[in-house]
Design an enzyme around this catalytic site. Structure first.
Site, PDB file in Angstrom:
ATOM      1  N   ASP A  79       0.812  -1.234   0.000  1.00  0.00           N
ATOM      2  CA  ASP A  79       0.000   0.000   0.000  1.00  0.00           C
ATOM      3  C   ASP A  79       0.839   1.275   0.000  1.00  0.00           C
ATOM      4  O   ASP A  79       1.991   1.300   0.409  1.00  0.00           O
ATOM      5  CB  ASP A  79      -0.966   0.009   1.194  1.00  0.00           C
ATOM      6  CG  ASP A  79      -0.261  -0.169   2.538  1.00  0.00           C
ATOM      7  OD1 ASP A  79       0.703  -0.955   2.607  1.00  0.00           O
ATOM      8  OD2 ASP A  79      -0.664   0.486   3.518  1.00  0.00           O
ATOM      9  N   GLU A 136      -0.651  -1.977   5.133  1.00  0.00           N
ATOM     10  CA  GLU A 136       0.251  -1.980   6.295  1.00  0.00           C
ATOM     11  C   GLU A 136       0.155  -0.668   7.058  1.00  0.00           C
ATOM     12  O   GLU A 136       0.319  -0.630   8.260  1.00  0.00           O
ATOM     13  CB  GLU A 136       1.696  -2.246   5.851  1.00  0.00           C
ATOM     14  CG  GLU A 136       2.661  -2.517   7.007  1.00  0.00           C
ATOM     15  CD  GLU A 136       2.990  -1.286   7.817  1.00  0.00           C
ATOM     16  OE1 GLU A 136       3.009  -1.380   9.066  1.00  0.00           O
ATOM     17  OE2 GLU A 136       3.209  -0.214   7.231  1.00  0.00           O
ATOM     18  N   GLU A 137      -0.127   0.425   6.319  1.00  0.00           N
ATOM     19  CA  GLU A 137      -0.096   1.768   6.914  1.00  0.00           C
ATOM     20  C   GLU A 137      -1.322   2.048   7.778  1.00  0.00           C
ATOM     21  O   GLU A 137      -2.145   2.891   7.450  1.00  0.00           O
ATOM     22  CB  GLU A 137       0.016   2.837   5.815  1.00  0.00           C
ATOM     23  CG  GLU A 137       1.274   2.743   4.963  1.00  0.00           C
ATOM     24  CD  GLU A 137       2.531   3.224   5.683  1.00  0.00           C
ATOM     25  OE1 GLU A 137       2.435   3.597   6.862  1.00  0.00           O
ATOM     26  OE2 GLU A 137       3.592   3.208   5.054  1.00  0.00           O
ATOM     27  N   ARG A 176      17.680  -7.151  14.849  1.00  0.00           N
ATOM     28  CA  ARG A 176      17.494  -6.925  16.281  1.00  0.00           C
ATOM     29  C   ARG A 176      16.752  -8.115  16.883  1.00  0.00           C
ATOM     30  O   ARG A 176      15.725  -8.562  16.373  1.00  0.00           O
ATOM     31  CB  ARG A 176      16.689  -5.646  16.522  1.00  0.00           C
ATOM     32  CG  ARG A 176      16.520  -5.345  18.009  1.00  0.00           C
ATOM     33  CD  ARG A 176      15.784  -4.042  18.267  1.00  0.00           C
ATOM     34  NE  ARG A 176      15.474  -3.906  19.677  1.00  0.00           N
ATOM     35  CZ  ARG A 176      16.328  -3.416  20.589  1.00  0.00           C
ATOM     36  NH1 ARG A 176      17.504  -2.982  20.220  1.00  0.00           N
ATOM     37  NH2 ARG A 176      15.981  -3.357  21.855  1.00  0.00           N
ATOM     38  N   HIS A 363       7.678   8.524   4.557  1.00  0.00           N
ATOM     39  CA  HIS A 363       6.493   9.363   4.816  1.00  0.00           C
ATOM     40  C   HIS A 363       6.771  10.840   4.532  1.00  0.00           C
ATOM     41  O   HIS A 363       6.000  11.703   4.927  1.00  0.00           O
ATOM     42  CB  HIS A 363       5.939   9.178   6.242  1.00  0.00           C
ATOM     43  CG  HIS A 363       5.375   7.814   6.493  1.00  0.00           C
ATOM     44  ND1 HIS A 363       4.341   7.565   7.376  1.00  0.00           N
ATOM     45  CD2 HIS A 363       5.705   6.609   5.974  1.00  0.00           C
ATOM     46  CE1 HIS A 363       4.071   6.257   7.379  1.00  0.00           C
ATOM     47  NE2 HIS A 363       4.899   5.664   6.541  1.00  0.00           N
TER      48      HIS A 363
HETATM   49 ZN   LIG Z   1       5.059   3.661   6.390  1.00  0.00          ZN
HETATM   50 ZN   LIG Z   2       6.391   0.974   5.480  1.00  0.00          ZN
END
Ligand SMILES: [Zn+2]
Ligand SMILES: [Zn+2]
Length: 391
Positions: A79, A136-137, A176, A363
């Site tokens: 997305d 996902e956002e 991580r 972003h």
């Molecule tokens: Zn993002």
């Molecule tokens: Zn992302």
């Protein structure tokens, strides 16, 4: 192996073009119709068995080889974001107010390049599931796919996902163990008072003053209630009240983003914020209503799978291009829900640092995925898959 390396290198231009094509046609959460159809048709053409429409616009491509019982899931997100692009690149978004500002176009292209390469590979023995998820956002596309039976239909022994990271040298990998990304809850506080004339505040119950006090009181939750060795964020990102200088409004609204890297800290934040808001409201003679909308959970990388993923990178690019244990991030990611069910790891690939174009943060209207990563990212997925099934 040498053959694969050459084949992947020879075809990388095709996948850079594909990335540009996806980039110029961005689609928001659960509207990734063009993108998911593109993904599904490519996978089908390469011999994958393809399941469309899982979790709305999600796609799973499955490749089974030999009699191996192990199964592996690799996930990419598809997305875009509601941002007006300002990169000026030739492949810039053709849709006003929409752009791939988080590199999901690149994640999709990297996994497709790996898919094409693996489809030609007769060596591995097992079942590979390529998971292309929507939304996902903030939309929780991972959860929607799981609600539609993702891991029942396509059982996986382990799952992995990769995200690009500006500020880290291109092609550099970051791992991580344990908690790696924060939980993220969306909290709305409505402060109900009694409106009145601005000249006669004693005849009103002012929700605006109470809300202002609540904003300040909230600053003590992290500094006074959370163990200083733990991470937490309480951000008041919006405050709405009133329309005129001489009118005391009846309602004030606050919107918060609340984040933690530990489920216990997440609980503590909820308990303390609710108690503090109630006490503050009472002290001002108003009533406060807290709406807690749980967002993504804490993303926890499994030790064994992270170790395995780390080793694949070390073997491929050498220790100088691998961060063995990077810092945790206060951003959130819905792959966390997949990791709650299936052991796995979420890793980062550098998008570029210093003055390079890739250093622009995700972003941001000026952000673009670094095409140099298509080859290294795809090769990483190929190597990880082969190593996983060679176990
Ligand atoms: Zn993002
Ligand atoms: Zn992302």
């Amino acid at each position: 192996m040498t053959y694969l390396r050459d084949a992947l290198t020879a075809r990388v231009g095709e996948f850079i073009q594909l990335r540009h094509d996806i980039h110029s046609h961005p689609e928001l959460a659960f509207e990734e119709h063009r993108t998911s159809e593109l993904v599904a048709s490519k996978l089908e053409a390469w011999g994958y068995s393809v399941h469309r429409g899982l979790g709305g616009t999600g796609v799973v491509g499955t490749l089974k080889r030999g009699n191996g019982q192990r199964s592996l899931g690799l996930r990419a997100d598809m997305d875009a974001l509601p941002i007006q692009e300002a990169t000026g690149v030739a492949w810039a978004s053709r849709k006003a107010g929409l752009m791939h500002a988080c590199g999901h176009d690149g994640h999709t292209a990297m996994l497709l390049a790996a898919a094409q390469s693996l489809a030609q590979d007769t060596e591995f023995d097992g079942t590979l599931h390529l998971i292309f998820q929507p939304a996902e956002e903030g939309g929780g596309g991972a959860v929607r796919m799981m609600q539609d039976g993702l891991f029942e239909l396509f059982p996986c022994d382990a799952v992995f996902a990769m995200h690009n990271m500006p500020g880290v040298p291109a092609g550099h990998f970051v791992f991580r163990d344990g908690a790696a990304m924060a939980s993220s809850d969306y909290v709305t506080i409505q402060v109900h008072g009694t409106g009145g004339h601005g000249a006669m505040p004693h005849r009103a119950a002012d929700p605006l003053v109470a809300a202002a006090s609540i904003v300040m009181a909230l600053q003590t939750v992290v500094s006074r209630n959370v163990d200083p060795l733990h991470t937490a964020v309480v951000t008041v990102g919006a405050m709405h009240a009133g329309k005129a200088n001489n009118v005391i409004p009846a309602l004030a609204t606050l919107e918060l983003s609340v984040r933690a890297l530990d489920p216990a800290v997440r609980q503590l934040l909820e308990q303390r914020i609710k108690a503090l808001v109630a006490a503050q409201a009472e002290s001002y003679g108003v009533r406060a209503e807290v709406t807690w909308k749980p967002g993504y959970c804490v993303l926890v990388n499994a030790m064994d799978e992270t170790n395995f993923a780390r080793q694949v990178a070390l073997n491929m690019v050498g220790p100088e291009r691998v961060t063995l244990h990077g810092p945790a991030l206060t951003g959130s990611e819905d792959f966390a829900f997949m990791l709650e069910k299936i052991p796995g790891s979420y890793l980062l690939i550098g998008n570029g640092d210093g003055d390079s174009a890739g250093a622009c943060m995700v972003h941001n209207p000026g952000y673009d995925f670094n095409d140099d990563n298509i080859e290294v990212g795809a090769r990483y997925w190929v190597n990880l898959t082969k190593a996983f099934f060679a176990h």
